[in-house]
Design a protein around this motif. Structure first.
Motif, PDB file in Angstrom:
ATOM      1  N   SER A   1      -5.660  -8.286   1.195  1.00 39.42           N
ATOM      2  CA  SER A   1      -6.205  -6.992   0.781  1.00 39.42           C
ATOM      3  C   SER A   1      -6.406  -6.914  -0.722  1.00 39.42           C
ATOM      4  O   SER A   1      -7.290  -6.198  -1.197  1.00 39.42           O
ATOM      5  CB  SER A   1      -5.281  -5.859   1.242  1.00 39.42           C
ATOM      6  OG  SER A   1      -4.042  -5.906   0.546  1.00 39.42           O
ATOM      7  N   GLU A   2      -5.599  -7.685  -1.467  1.00 39.90           N
ATOM      8  CA  GLU A   2      -5.695  -7.648  -2.923  1.00 39.90           C
ATOM      9  C   GLU A   2      -6.778  -8.591  -3.454  1.00 39.90           C
ATOM     10  O   GLU A   2      -7.511  -8.253  -4.383  1.00 39.90           O
ATOM     11  CB  GLU A   2      -4.338  -8.018  -3.530  1.00 39.90           C
ATOM     12  CG  GLU A   2      -4.257  -7.804  -5.025  1.00 39.90           C
ATOM     13  CD  GLU A   2      -4.262  -6.338  -5.431  1.00 39.90           C
ATOM     14  OE1 GLU A   2      -4.475  -6.078  -6.630  1.00 39.90           O
ATOM     15  OE2 GLU A   2      -4.059  -5.458  -4.566  1.00 39.90           O
TER      16      GLU A   2
ATOM     17  N   ALA B   1      -3.521  -1.232  10.596  1.00 41.77           N
ATOM     18  CA  ALA B   1      -2.805  -0.366   9.653  1.00 41.77           C
ATOM     19  C   ALA B   1      -3.299  -0.593   8.230  1.00 41.77           C
ATOM     20  O   ALA B   1      -3.466   0.355   7.455  1.00 41.77           O
ATOM     21  CB  ALA B   1      -1.299  -0.632   9.744  1.00 41.77           C
ATOM     22  N   LEU B   2      -3.552  -1.858   7.895  1.00 38.41           N
ATOM     23  CA  LEU B   2      -4.030  -2.179   6.551  1.00 38.41           C
ATOM     24  C   LEU B   2      -5.406  -1.571   6.293  1.00 38.41           C
ATOM     25  O   LEU B   2      -5.680  -1.080   5.195  1.00 38.41           O
ATOM     26  CB  LEU B   2      -4.091  -3.697   6.372  1.00 38.41           C
ATOM     27  CG  LEU B   2      -4.596  -4.204   5.021  1.00 38.41           C
ATOM     28  CD1 LEU B   2      -3.667  -3.747   3.905  1.00 38.41           C
ATOM     29  CD2 LEU B   2      -4.700  -5.728   5.043  1.00 38.41           C
TER      30      LEU B   2
ATOM     31  N   ALA C   1      -6.422   0.673   2.930  1.00 39.07           N
ATOM     32  CA  ALA C   1      -6.993  -0.356   2.060  1.00 39.07           C
ATOM     33  C   ALA C   1      -7.240   0.132   0.643  1.00 39.07           C
ATOM     34  O   ALA C   1      -7.228  -0.657  -0.308  1.00 39.07           O
ATOM     35  CB  ALA C   1      -8.295  -0.885   2.676  1.00 39.07           C
ATOM     36  N   ASP C   2      -7.473   1.450   0.472  1.00 36.54           N
ATOM     37  CA  ASP C   2      -7.782   1.985  -0.857  1.00 36.54           C
ATOM     38  C   ASP C   2      -6.536   2.475  -1.605  1.00 36.54           C
ATOM     39  O   ASP C   2      -6.645   3.016  -2.699  1.00 36.54           O
ATOM     40  CB  ASP C   2      -8.782   3.137  -0.730  1.00 36.54           C
ATOM     41  CG  ASP C   2      -8.269   4.255   0.164  1.00 36.54           C
ATOM     42  OD1 ASP C   2      -7.347   4.001   0.969  1.00 36.54           O
ATOM     43  OD2 ASP C   2      -8.790   5.393   0.070  1.00 36.54           O
ATOM     44  N   LYS C   3      -5.355   2.265  -1.034  1.00 33.39           N
ATOM     45  CA  LYS C   3      -4.112   2.704  -1.680  1.00 33.39           C
ATOM     46  C   LYS C   3      -3.595   1.620  -2.632  1.00 33.39           C
ATOM     47  O   LYS C   3      -3.984   0.458  -2.541  1.00 33.39           O
ATOM     48  CB  LYS C   3      -3.046   3.007  -0.616  1.00 33.39           C
ATOM     49  CG  LYS C   3      -3.468   4.059   0.405  1.00 33.39           C
ATOM     50  CD  LYS C   3      -3.673   5.412  -0.225  1.00 33.39           C
ATOM     51  CE  LYS C   3      -4.008   6.469   0.833  1.00 33.39           C
ATOM     52  NZ  LYS C   3      -4.282   7.785   0.231  1.00 33.39           N
TER      53      LYS C   3
ATOM     54  N   GLY D   1       2.195  -1.974   0.940  1.00 29.98           N
ATOM     55  CA  GLY D   1       3.357  -2.718   1.409  1.00 29.98           C
ATOM     56  C   GLY D   1       4.359  -1.837   2.137  1.00 29.98           C
ATOM     57  O   GLY D   1       4.871  -2.208   3.194  1.00 29.98           O
ATOM     58  N   VAL D   2       4.616  -0.656   1.607  1.00 28.91           N
ATOM     59  CA  VAL D   2       5.567   0.271   2.239  1.00 28.91           C
ATOM     60  C   VAL D   2       5.038   0.718   3.611  1.00 28.91           C
ATOM     61  O   VAL D   2       5.790   0.736   4.594  1.00 28.91           O
ATOM     62  CB  VAL D   2       5.814   1.489   1.327  1.00 28.91           C
ATOM     63  CG1 VAL D   2       6.594   2.563   2.072  1.00 28.91           C
ATOM     64  CG2 VAL D   2       6.562   1.073   0.066  1.00 28.91           C
ATOM     65  N   VAL D   3       3.761   1.068   3.657  1.00 30.18           N
ATOM     66  CA  VAL D   3       3.172   1.530   4.916  1.00 30.18           C
ATOM     67  C   VAL D   3       3.233   0.430   5.974  1.00 30.18           C
ATOM     68  O   VAL D   3       3.621   0.673   7.132  1.00 30.18           O
ATOM     69  CB  VAL D   3       1.721   1.995   4.704  1.00 30.18           C
ATOM     70  CG1 VAL D   3       1.021   2.207   6.048  1.00 30.18           C
ATOM     71  CG2 VAL D   3       1.683   3.277   3.888  1.00 30.18           C
ATOM     72  N   LEU D   4       2.862  -0.790   5.606  1.00 33.61           N
ATOM     73  CA  LEU D   4       2.882  -1.891   6.571  1.00 33.61           C
ATOM     74  C   LEU D   4       4.306  -2.186   7.044  1.00 33.61           C
ATOM     75  O   LEU D   4       4.520  -2.478   8.225  1.00 33.61           O
ATOM     76  CB  LEU D   4       2.267  -3.143   5.950  1.00 33.61           C
ATOM     77  CG  LEU D   4       0.757  -3.115   5.705  1.00 33.61           C
ATOM     78  CD1 LEU D   4       0.291  -4.415   5.072  1.00 33.61           C
ATOM     79  CD2 LEU D   4      -0.004  -2.865   7.000  1.00 33.61           C
TER      80      LEU D   4
END
Length: 204
Positions: free
Chosen positions: A44-45, A116-117, A121-123, A129-132
């Motif tokens: 994602s990065e 979920a990613l 994606a725009d965060k 990382g926390v959400v995943l």
């Protein structure tokens, strides 16, 4: 996850069912947190365009697995799920079943993490990382907790059937007789869900 796990705990004595589910859940959590989460964050990065193709690959896998199960139901060849006769080396059989379930779970977990990613994606990186991590832990606990309850429900029914209360006995007998039907229904629902979700991702 739940669509495939109950089939992997058939063939075990009742005292080994929950330990096997725990081992699969532990492997699933390891897949999500130690492998999939870092890979997802790196992609994602540095390569965000890879997320959609990965989702599509996961959709293809789900569709393939679902279609394979449908063909088996229609009389096609089995693919390692059927147990014919007694199990010889119980420890080796358990290791084989757990390894197979964890491998299948890896693909399903990758799909869940990718979905979920895509939603975050725009965060910022730390928030992704926390959400995943929360999604990975939450899904694992929920799915394998429910699977554990389902797998042990017939044992609970047998316990109730031995109680002095006629109501408890009736409920217990109902659970013992009904759980095979529930398991077959879950297998059908799981297969349909795999095809629906996999095909839906590809169409989207």
């Amino acid at each position: 996850d739940a669509a495939v796990t109950p089939s992997y705990v058939t063939g075990f004595t009742p005292d080994r069912e929950l330990p096997v589910i725990f081992r699969i859940a532990r492997g699933s959590l390891r897949n999500k947190l130690l492998f999939l989460l870092p890979i997802a964050l790196i992609l994602s990065e540095f390569l965000p365009g890879a997320v959609v193709p990965l989702l599509m690959l996961g959709g293809l896998y789900l569709s393939f697995e679902g279609a394979e199960k449908v063909m088996e139901k229609l009389g096609g060849d089995k693919h390692g799920e059927t147990i014919d006769g007694p199990v010889g080396d119980v420890a080796a059989f358990e290791r084989q079943r757990v390894a197979g379930a964890v491998r299948t779970d890896f693909i399903l977990s990758a799909e869940i993490m990718a979905i979920a990613l895509a939603d975050v994606a725009d965060k910022p990186l730390w928030e992704r990382g926390v959400v995943l991590a929360i999604v990975g832990i939450g899904i694992t606990v929920l799915v394998y907790g429910v699977v554990g309850l389902i797998v042990k429900m017939d044992d609970f029914g047998l316990h109730l059937a031995r109680r002095p209360s006629q109501l408890a006995q009736a409920i217990g007998r109902g659970l013992v007789k009904g759980m095979p039907v529930v398991m077959r229904a879950l297998s059908l629902v799981g297969t349909a869900a795999m095809i629906w979700v996999g095909g839906g991702i590809l169409v989207h």
